[in-house]
Design a protein around this motif. Structure first.
Motif, PDB file in Angstrom:
ATOM      1  N   ILE A 191       0.844  -1.208   0.000  1.00  0.00           N
ATOM      2  CA  ILE A 191       0.000   0.000   0.000  1.00  0.00           C
ATOM      3  C   ILE A 191       0.871   1.247   0.000  1.00  0.00           C
ATOM      4  CG2 ILE A 191      -1.659   1.309   1.377  1.00  0.00           C
ATOM      5  CD1 ILE A 191      -2.787  -1.459   2.287  1.00  0.00           C
ATOM      6  N   LEU A 192       1.947   1.245   0.779  1.00  0.00           N
ATOM      7  CA  LEU A 192       2.848   2.398   0.846  1.00  0.00           C
ATOM      8  C   LEU A 192       3.477   2.685  -0.517  1.00  0.00           C
ATOM      9  CD1 LEU A 192       4.164   4.505   2.678  1.00  0.00           C
ATOM     10  CD2 LEU A 192       5.937   2.838   3.195  1.00  0.00           C
ATOM     11  N   GLY A 193       3.897   1.643  -1.226  1.00  0.00           N
ATOM     12  CA  GLY A 193       4.456   1.826  -2.567  1.00  0.00           C
ATOM     13  C   GLY A 193       3.446   2.422  -3.523  1.00  0.00           C
ATOM     14  N   TYR A 194       2.197   1.960  -3.448  1.00  0.00           N
ATOM     15  CA  TYR A 194       1.132   2.483  -4.310  1.00  0.00           C
ATOM     16  C   TYR A 194       0.862   3.960  -4.000  1.00  0.00           C
ATOM     17  CZ  TYR A 194      -3.452   3.104  -6.434  1.00  0.00           C
ATOM     18  OH  TYR A 194      -4.504   3.581  -7.164  1.00  0.00           O
ATOM     19  N   VAL A 195       0.784   4.292  -2.720  1.00  0.00           N
ATOM     20  CA  VAL A 195       0.515   5.682  -2.322  1.00  0.00           C
ATOM     21  C   VAL A 195       1.663   6.592  -2.759  1.00  0.00           C
ATOM     22  CG1 VAL A 195       0.281   7.210  -0.316  1.00  0.00           C
ATOM     23  CG2 VAL A 195      -1.022   5.082  -0.420  1.00  0.00           C
TER      24      VAL A 195
END
Length: 95
Positions: A73-77
């Motif tokens: 999720i952090l990579g996507y954000v």
């Protein structure tokens, strides 16, 4: 998957048979802050889960899996925030 080979036309451009994969394009490897952050956080989560598996601790194993999902999720954000490949935050402004 088609076994038909790619052919070169008289103009020198490469023609690919329908359904074939064109391997002549540069794909890149995701060298960006978003990709590196995602991978590092997910590796930490995998390490936690692996240690928990060895010591037979289900709650810690689930915690490691949660850390891996957080990394994804952090990579996507970060990618959406402009820190992905060719993101707006990474463009050279000429300074």
């Amino acid at each position: 998957m088609s076994k038909a080979p790619a052919s070169v036309s008289k103009s020198g451009t490469r023609q690919v048979a329908p359904g074939a994969i064109d391997h002549s394009q540069e794909l890149g490897h995701g060298n960006s802050p978003a990709a590196w952050t995602c991978v590092i956080v997910m590796l930490v989560g995998a390490l936690i889960a692996a240690i928990a598996f060895v010591i037979a601790s289900t709650p810690i194993f689930i915690g490691g899996a949660v850390v891996m999902v957080i990394g994804l999720i952090l990579g996507y954000v970060m990618r959406k925030a402009g820190y992905g490949v060719e993101g707006s935050k990474l463009k050279n402004s000429g300074h």
